[in-house]
Design a protein around this motif. Structure first.
Motif, PDB file in Angstrom:
ATOM      1  N   ALA A   1       4.558 -10.551  -8.182  1.00 21.51           N
ATOM      2  CA  ALA A   1       3.642  -9.636  -8.522  1.00 21.51           C
ATOM      3  C   ALA A   1       1.845 -10.317  -8.209  1.00 21.51           C
ATOM      4  CB  ALA A   1       3.711 -10.232 -10.001  1.00 21.51           C
ATOM      5  N   ALA A   2       1.638  -9.815  -7.725  1.00 25.69           N
ATOM      6  CA  ALA A   2      -0.195 -10.082  -7.699  1.00 25.69           C
ATOM      7  C   ALA A   2      -0.503 -11.151  -8.226  1.00 25.69           C
ATOM      8  CB  ALA A   2      -1.158  -8.420  -7.209  1.00 25.69           C
ATOM      9  N   ALA A   3      -0.470 -10.456  -9.691  1.00 25.76           N
ATOM     10  CA  ALA A   3      -0.862 -12.660 -10.540  1.00 25.76           C
ATOM     11  C   ALA A   3      -0.437 -13.542 -10.492  1.00 25.76           C
ATOM     12  CB  ALA A   3      -1.042 -11.615 -11.897  1.00 25.76           C
ATOM     13  N   ASP A   4       0.753 -13.911  -9.698  1.00 30.20           N
ATOM     14  CA  ASP A   4       1.050 -14.664  -9.401  1.00 30.20           C
ATOM     15  C   ASP A   4       1.669 -15.196  -7.907  1.00 30.20           C
ATOM     16  OD1 ASP A   4       1.832 -15.399 -12.129  1.00 30.20           O
ATOM     17  OD2 ASP A   4       3.779 -14.854 -12.279  1.00 30.20           O
ATOM     18  N   ALA A   5       1.009 -14.303  -7.264  1.00 29.31           N
ATOM     19  CA  ALA A   5       1.197 -14.601  -5.616  1.00 29.31           C
ATOM     20  C   ALA A   5       1.055 -15.688  -5.712  1.00 29.31           C
ATOM     21  CB  ALA A   5       0.152 -13.793  -5.291  1.00 29.31           C
ATOM     22  N   HIS A   6       0.088 -16.981  -6.062  1.00 29.09           N
ATOM     23  CA  HIS A   6       0.195 -18.200  -5.251  1.00 29.09           C
ATOM     24  C   HIS A   6       1.028 -18.765  -6.194  1.00 29.09           C
ATOM     25  CE1 HIS A   6      -1.062 -17.618 -10.097  1.00 29.09           C
ATOM     26  NE2 HIS A   6      -1.108 -18.861 -10.346  1.00 29.09           N
ATOM     27  N   ARG A   7       2.235 -18.561  -6.851  1.00 35.78           N
ATOM     28  CA  ARG A   7       3.399 -19.523  -6.994  1.00 35.78           C
ATOM     29  C   ARG A   7       4.484 -18.995  -6.458  1.00 35.78           C
ATOM     30  NH1 ARG A   7       2.927 -20.148 -14.407  1.00 35.78           N
ATOM     31  NH2 ARG A   7       2.764 -17.726 -13.994  1.00 35.78           N
ATOM     32  N   LEU A   8       4.463 -17.605  -6.326  1.00 40.31           N
ATOM     33  CA  LEU A   8       6.050 -17.402  -5.381  1.00 40.31           C
ATOM     34  C   LEU A   8       5.477 -17.569  -4.188  1.00 40.31           C
ATOM     35  CD1 LEU A   8       5.618 -13.685  -7.134  1.00 40.31           C
ATOM     36  CD2 LEU A   8       7.312 -15.731  -7.775  1.00 40.31           C
ATOM     37  N   PRO A   9       6.809 -17.334  -3.659  1.00 41.88           N
ATOM     38  CA  PRO A   9       7.091 -17.435  -1.787  1.00 41.88           C
ATOM     39  C   PRO A   9       5.854 -15.975  -1.133  1.00 41.88           C
ATOM     40  CG  PRO A   9       8.694 -16.994  -2.569  1.00 41.88           C
ATOM     41  CD  PRO A   9       8.158 -17.174  -3.851  1.00 41.88           C
ATOM     42  N   PRO A  10       5.626 -16.487   0.246  1.00 47.45           N
ATOM     43  CA  PRO A  10       4.618 -16.011   0.718  1.00 47.45           C
ATOM     44  C   PRO A  10       5.167 -14.140   0.722  1.00 47.45           C
ATOM     45  CG  PRO A  10       4.971 -17.479   1.948  1.00 47.45           C
ATOM     46  CD  PRO A  10       5.710 -17.606   1.122  1.00 47.45           C
ATOM     47  N   LEU A  11       4.151 -13.164   0.078  1.00 43.67           N
ATOM     48  CA  LEU A  11       4.397 -11.698  -0.763  1.00 43.67           C
ATOM     49  C   LEU A  11       4.047 -10.746   0.599  1.00 43.67           C
ATOM     50  CD1 LEU A  11       3.335 -11.775  -4.390  1.00 43.67           C
ATOM     51  CD2 LEU A  11       5.193 -11.635  -3.222  1.00 43.67           C
ATOM     52  N   ASP A  12       4.730 -10.156   0.933  1.00 44.50           N
ATOM     53  CA  ASP A  12       4.662  -8.678   1.989  1.00 44.50           C
ATOM     54  C   ASP A  12       3.798  -7.780   0.689  1.00 44.50           C
ATOM     55  OD1 ASP A  12       5.892 -10.092   3.976  1.00 44.50           O
ATOM     56  OD2 ASP A  12       7.442  -9.657   3.167  1.00 44.50           O
ATOM     57  N   MET A  13       4.254  -7.695  -0.391  1.00 40.59           N
ATOM     58  CA  MET A  13       3.679  -6.512  -1.423  1.00 40.59           C
ATOM     59  C   MET A  13       3.546  -6.995  -2.456  1.00 40.59           C
ATOM     60  SD  MET A  13       5.150  -2.789  -2.008  1.00 40.59           S
ATOM     61  CE  MET A  13       4.035  -1.960  -2.629  1.00 40.59           C
ATOM     62  N   ALA A  14       1.961  -6.955  -2.847  1.00 43.20           N
ATOM     63  CA  ALA A  14       2.083  -7.909  -4.396  1.00 43.20           C
ATOM     64  C   ALA A  14       1.869  -6.434  -5.321  1.00 43.20           C
ATOM     65  CB  ALA A  14       0.243  -9.230  -3.732  1.00 43.20           C
ATOM     66  N   LEU A  15       2.174  -6.349  -6.204  1.00 42.90           N
ATOM     67  CA  LEU A  15       2.351  -5.570  -7.083  1.00 42.90           C
ATOM     68  C   LEU A  15       1.084  -6.088  -8.405  1.00 42.90           C
ATOM     69  CD1 LEU A  15       6.502  -5.003  -7.273  1.00 42.90           C
ATOM     70  CD2 LEU A  15       4.640  -3.176  -5.968  1.00 42.90           C
ATOM     71  N   SER A  16       0.324  -4.979  -8.652  1.00 40.36           N
ATOM     72  CA  SER A  16      -0.517  -5.216  -9.588  1.00 40.36           C
ATOM     73  C   SER A  16      -0.033  -3.793 -10.836  1.00 40.36           C
ATOM     74  CB  SER A  16      -1.551  -4.239  -9.651  1.00 40.36           C
ATOM     75  OG  SER A  16      -2.109  -5.548  -8.567  1.00 40.36           O
ATOM     76  N   PRO A  17      -0.713  -4.164 -12.046  1.00 42.76           N
ATOM     77  CA  PRO A  17       0.444  -3.096 -13.681  1.00 42.76           C
ATOM     78  C   PRO A  17       0.143  -1.959 -12.529  1.00 42.76           C
ATOM     79  CG  PRO A  17      -1.457  -4.502 -14.110  1.00 42.76           C
ATOM     80  CD  PRO A  17      -1.324  -4.899 -12.573  1.00 42.76           C
ATOM     81  N   GLY A  18       1.324  -0.826 -13.066  1.00 42.13           N
ATOM     82  CA  GLY A  18       1.113   0.837 -12.670  1.00 42.13           C
ATOM     83  C   GLY A  18       1.755   0.810 -11.068  1.00 42.13           C
ATOM     84  N   MET A  19       1.710  -0.268 -10.615  1.00 40.22           N
ATOM     85  CA  MET A  19       2.210   0.330  -8.979  1.00 40.22           C
ATOM     86  C   MET A  19       3.721   0.305  -9.122  1.00 40.22           C
ATOM     87  SD  MET A  19       0.293  -2.285  -6.624  1.00 40.22           S
ATOM     88  CE  MET A  19       0.906  -2.081  -4.716  1.00 40.22           C
ATOM     89  N   SER A  20       4.007   1.128  -7.746  1.00 37.05           N
ATOM     90  CA  SER A  20       5.507   1.177  -8.255  1.00 37.05           C
ATOM     91  C   SER A  20       6.824   0.681  -6.683  1.00 37.05           C
ATOM     92  CB  SER A  20       6.149   2.650  -8.398  1.00 37.05           C
ATOM     93  OG  SER A  20       5.602   3.566  -7.457  1.00 37.05           O
ATOM     94  N   VAL A  21       7.672   0.538  -6.893  1.00 37.53           N
ATOM     95  CA  VAL A  21       8.120   0.369  -5.088  1.00 37.53           C
ATOM     96  C   VAL A  21       9.021   1.559  -5.474  1.00 37.53           C
ATOM     97  CG1 VAL A  21       8.101  -1.840  -5.799  1.00 37.53           C
ATOM     98  CG2 VAL A  21      10.354  -1.366  -6.750  1.00 37.53           C
ATOM     99  N   THR A  22       9.844   1.292  -4.156  1.00 40.30           N
ATOM    100  CA  THR A  22      10.491   2.146  -3.879  1.00 40.30           C
ATOM    101  C   THR A  22      11.501   1.879  -2.384  1.00 40.30           C
ATOM    102  OG1 THR A  22       9.628   2.663  -0.907  1.00 40.30           O
ATOM    103  CG2 THR A  22       8.414   4.694  -3.493  1.00 40.30           C
ATOM    104  N   LEU A  23      12.916   2.782  -3.200  1.00 38.83           N
ATOM    105  CA  LEU A  23      14.413   2.239  -2.427  1.00 38.83           C
ATOM    106  C   LEU A  23      14.528   3.924  -1.901  1.00 38.83           C
ATOM    107  CD1 LEU A  23      15.210  -0.430  -1.255  1.00 38.83           C
ATOM    108  CD2 LEU A  23      17.767   0.374  -3.391  1.00 38.83           C
ATOM    109  N   GLY A  24      14.987   4.333  -0.483  1.00 38.35           N
ATOM    110  CA  GLY A  24      14.698   5.325  -0.206  1.00 38.35           C
ATOM    111  C   GLY A  24      14.073   7.277  -1.034  1.00 38.35           C
TER     112      GLY A  24
END
Ligand code: ZN
Ligand code: FE
Length: 253
Positions: free
Chosen positions: A79-102
Motif C-alpha cells: 500500500a502506498a499509504a504505508d510505504a513509510h513503514r513497509l520495506p522499500p516498495l517497487d510498486m506502491a498501490l493506491s485504492p482502486g489499483m490492481s495487480v496482475t499475475l499472468g
C-alpha cells in the motif's frame, strides 16, 4: 488455467501463501513472515518468485522481505499509504489499483481496522485478507476503529460464497470458542468446531476457509443477526455498535 495456491505455515502461527500461474510461470507470495520456508517451497516446486504482495506493516508479515527480495529479485508490492513503514516498495498501490499475475488480475481494496493501511488482494476465487477477515474471526483493532473494521468486513462479505479466505494466522480454534460462548445454539458453528478440532489434532491448517462458512459461523460477520445482538445485550442496536461490542468482548475473552 486456474491459479495454484500453496498455504505455508511460518513462525509460530502465521500463514503465507504462494500463488502460481502455470501459464506464465509467474509466482506471487502474499506476506513474508520469514524467508526460509518460502524459499524451500519454491525450490521444491521449481517455481521462480516474481511478486511479493504485502497486506500490512506488522513485523510478522514483512520480516522476511529483505532476505527474500535479495534471494529472488521479486517485485515488492504494498500500500502506498504505508510505504513509510513497509520495506522499500517497487510498486506502491493506491485504492482502486490492481495487480496482475499472468492473465489474472487482483483487485486491491482497503480493509482498515487492524491497521489503517491494511489492504486485501482479491483474485478470482481467492481473497488474501491478512489480519482483517480471519478464519472464524477478525484482527484485533490496533489502529482503526470498530466502524472501519465493520466496513472492511462488509466489503469482504460481498464476495462470492465459494471464495477462499486466505488469512494470516491459525487462530481459528480460539475464535470459534469465543463465538460458541455467545452463539452456542448455532449448528453450523458446532459442526465447524468439530471439524477444526479434528484438523488441528492432525496438525492440519484450518486456513484458507470458505466465505460461505465464514458467513454462517464467524460471529464478527453476524453483527446484524438478531440472535447475536441479543447475546451481547444490544437488541435492536446498529450493526456497527454490535460489532464493536463483539470485538471488545473478544479482547477480554
Ligand atoms: Zn498484523
Ligand atoms: Fe499478524
Amino acid at each position: 488455467m486456474a491459479l495454484e495456491l500453496v498455504t505455508l505455515p511460518c513462525l509460530a502461527d502465521n500463514y503465507t501463501f504462494l500463488l502460481h500461474d502455470g501459464e506464465t510461470g509467474q509466482t506471487a507470495v502474499i506476506d513474508v513472515p520469514e524467508a526460509g520456508p518460502i524459499q524451500a517451497e519454491l525450490a521444491r516446486r521449481g517455481w521462480t518468485l516474481t511478486d511479493i504482495l504485502l497486506t500490512h506493516h506488522h513485523d510478522d508479515h514483512i520480516a522476511g522481505v529483505p532476505a527474500l527480495k535479495a534471494a529472488t529479485g521479486a517485485m515488492v508490492i504494498g500500500a502506498a499509504a504505508d510505504a513509510h513503514r513497509l520495506p522499500p516498495l517497487d510498486m506502491a498501490l493506491s485504492p482502486g489499483m490492481s495487480v496482475t499475475l499472468g492473465r489474472h488480475t487482483a483487485k486491491v481494496i482497503e480493509v482498515p481496522g487492524h491497521t489503517v493501511g491494511h489492504i486485501a488482494y482479491l483474485f478470482d476465487g481467492y481473497a488474501f485478507t491478512g489480519d482483517s477477515l480471519m478464519a472464524g474471526g477478525c484482527g484485533r483493532l490496533f489502529e482503526g476503529t470498530p466502524a472501519q473494521m465493520w466496513d472492511s468486513l462488509q466489503q469482504l462479505m460481498a464476495l462470492p460464497e465459494e471464495t477462499l479466505i486466505c488469512s494470516g494466522h491459525e487462530y481459528t480454534t480460539a475464535n470459534l470458542r469465543f463465538a460458541a460462548s455467545l452463539d452456542g445454539g448455532n449448528a453450523a458453528l458446532q459442526g465447524r468446531i468439530a471439524a477444526v478440532t479434528k484438523a488441528r489434532a492432525q496438525g492440519l491448517a484450518t486456513v484458507p476457509s470458505k466465505m460461505k462458512g465464514e458467513k454462517a459461523t464467524n460471529i464478527f460477520l453476524r453483527a446484524s443477526d438478531a440472535v447475536v445482538k441479543a447475546a451481547v445485550g444490544l437488541p435492536g442496536a446498529p450493526d456497527a455498535e454490535v460489532f464493536a461490542e463483539l470485538r471488545a468482548r473478544k479482547n477480554r475473552f
